[in-house]
Design a protein around this motif. Sequence first.
Motif, PDB file in Angstrom:
ATOM      1  N   ASP A 158       0.823  -1.224   0.000  1.00 13.78           N
ATOM      2  CA  ASP A 158       0.000   0.000   0.000  1.00 13.78           C
ATOM      3  C   ASP A 158       0.850   1.265   0.000  1.00 13.78           C
ATOM      4  O   ASP A 158       0.551   2.218  -0.733  1.00 13.78           O
ATOM      5  N   ASP A 159       1.896   1.282   0.816  1.00  8.72           N
ATOM      6  CA  ASP A 159       2.764   2.466   0.893  1.00  8.72           C
ATOM      7  C   ASP A 159       3.489   2.702  -0.430  1.00  8.72           C
ATOM      8  O   ASP A 159       3.588   3.843  -0.892  1.00  8.72           O
ATOM      9  N   LEU A 160       3.999   1.638  -1.036  1.00  9.97           N
ATOM     10  CA  LEU A 160       4.710   1.783  -2.305  1.00  9.97           C
ATOM     11  C   LEU A 160       3.765   2.272  -3.401  1.00  9.97           C
ATOM     12  O   LEU A 160       4.120   3.162  -4.177  1.00  9.97           O
ATOM     13  N   LEU A 161       2.557   1.727  -3.445  1.00 11.90           N
ATOM     14  CA  LEU A 161       1.592   2.164  -4.449  1.00 11.90           C
ATOM     15  C   LEU A 161       1.188   3.623  -4.241  1.00 11.90           C
ATOM     16  O   LEU A 161       1.039   4.376  -5.204  1.00 11.90           O
ATOM     17  N   ALA A 162       1.031   4.035  -2.994  1.00 13.23           N
ATOM     18  CA  ALA A 162       0.692   5.431  -2.707  1.00 13.23           C
ATOM     19  C   ALA A 162       1.804   6.373  -3.193  1.00 13.23           C
ATOM     20  O   ALA A 162       1.527   7.432  -3.780  1.00 13.23           O
ATOM     21  N   LEU A 163       3.048   5.996  -2.958  1.00 15.62           N
ATOM     22  CA  LEU A 163       4.171   6.817  -3.428  1.00 15.62           C
ATOM     23  C   LEU A 163       4.235   6.855  -4.955  1.00 15.62           C
ATOM     24  O   LEU A 163       4.500   7.903  -5.552  1.00 15.62           O
ATOM     25  N   LEU A 164       3.983   5.717  -5.592  1.00 16.03           N
ATOM     26  CA  LEU A 164       3.991   5.668  -7.052  1.00 16.03           C
ATOM     27  C   LEU A 164       2.891   6.545  -7.641  1.00 16.03           C
ATOM     28  O   LEU A 164       3.115   7.283  -8.608  1.00 16.03           O
ATOM     29  N   VAL A 165       1.704   6.483  -7.068  1.00 14.90           N
ATOM     30  CA  VAL A 165       0.588   7.312  -7.537  1.00 14.90           C
ATOM     31  C   VAL A 165       0.931   8.793  -7.394  1.00 14.90           C
ATOM     32  O   VAL A 165       0.686   9.589  -8.304  1.00 14.90           O
ATOM     33  N   GLU A 166       1.527   9.165  -6.289  1.00 11.25           N
ATOM     34  CA  GLU A 166       1.922  10.555  -6.089  1.00 11.25           C
ATOM     35  C   GLU A 166       2.973  10.974  -7.115  1.00 11.25           C
ATOM     36  O   GLU A 166       2.907  12.078  -7.675  1.00 11.25           O
ATOM     37  N   ASP A 167       3.940  10.102  -7.406  1.00  9.26           N
ATOM     38  CA  ASP A 167       4.957  10.399  -8.421  1.00  9.26           C
ATOM     39  C   ASP A 167       4.323  10.601  -9.802  1.00  9.26           C
ATOM     40  O   ASP A 167       4.676  11.525 -10.533  1.00  9.26           O
ATOM     41  N   ILE A 168       3.383   9.726 -10.156  1.00  5.36           N
ATOM     42  CA  ILE A 168       2.703   9.818 -11.451  1.00  5.36           C
ATOM     43  C   ILE A 168       1.913  11.124 -11.529  1.00  5.36           C
ATOM     44  O   ILE A 168       1.983  11.850 -12.527  1.00  5.36           O
ATOM     45  N   PHE A 169       1.172  11.425 -10.495  1.00  2.00           N
ATOM     46  CA  PHE A 169       0.375  12.651 -10.444  1.00  2.00           C
ATOM     47  C   PHE A 169       1.276  13.880 -10.589  1.00  2.00           C
ATOM     48  O   PHE A 169       0.963  14.795 -11.359  1.00  2.00           O
ATOM     49  N   ASN A 170       2.370  13.905  -9.856  1.00  5.38           N
ATOM     50  CA  ASN A 170       3.281  15.050  -9.909  1.00  5.38           C
ATOM     51  C   ASN A 170       3.875  15.219 -11.304  1.00  5.38           C
ATOM     52  O   ASN A 170       3.983  16.342 -11.798  1.00  5.38           O
ATOM     53  N   LYS A 171       4.257  14.140 -11.937  1.00  3.23           N
ATOM     54  CA  LYS A 171       4.825  14.230 -13.299  1.00  3.23           C
ATOM     55  C   LYS A 171       3.759  14.737 -14.273  1.00  3.23           C
ATOM     56  O   LYS A 171       4.047  15.559 -15.135  1.00  3.23           O
ATOM     57  N   ALA A 172       2.532  14.269 -14.123  1.00  2.00           N
ATOM     58  CA  ALA A 172       1.464  14.647 -15.041  1.00  2.00           C
ATOM     59  C   ALA A 172       0.957  16.062 -14.800  1.00  2.00           C
ATOM     60  O   ALA A 172       0.716  16.805 -15.753  1.00  2.00           O
TER      61      ALA A 172
END
Length: 176
Positions: A158-172
């Motif tokens: 869950d923590d890794l997925l949350a960080l990945l989602v935040e990274d994707i959102f920030n890039k987009a």
Amino acid sequence: MRLNQGIFRIAVFTLLLGSFLSVSSCFTMKYSATGASIPLEAKTVSVQFFENLTRSQEAGLNQQITDKLKDFIQANTQLLIINGIGDIDFEGAITGYAVTPTAIISGDEAAKNRFTITLKIKFTCEVKPELNFESSFSRYEDYDADVDFESAKALYTDDLLALLVEDIFNKAFANW
């Protein structure tokens, strides 16, 4: 003479104000409290179901990441999430889901293992194609080797997925 200086100052001020207003009306980005900048023309967003391209085929992981990305976008933007293809579209695949030893004590004995999840994302913005990108995102967590992988997976996914989602959102949306 003083009257001319006053008129001159008013004329310069009016000219500068008019220039500022006309230039600022050319920009078409919307900013949110999260620091996201989204083109004003974009009203809808779609998140395609993530493919799992890993050997492990972890059950439910693709649904989990798809839902987390949708939820994060919904919570942090005013875009309407739709099925099909939106003004902004995310396509993704899970390309890495692995555990590797990181701190070798001796021979093949590890003190720590690294749990890594990697995603490949294709971001398409129909209203501003110059924002489109394809990129990989990876996050990991190190844990003690005496912890079995099933326990580590339960603790960190869950923590890794949350960080990945935040990274994707920030890039987009935050141009990071």
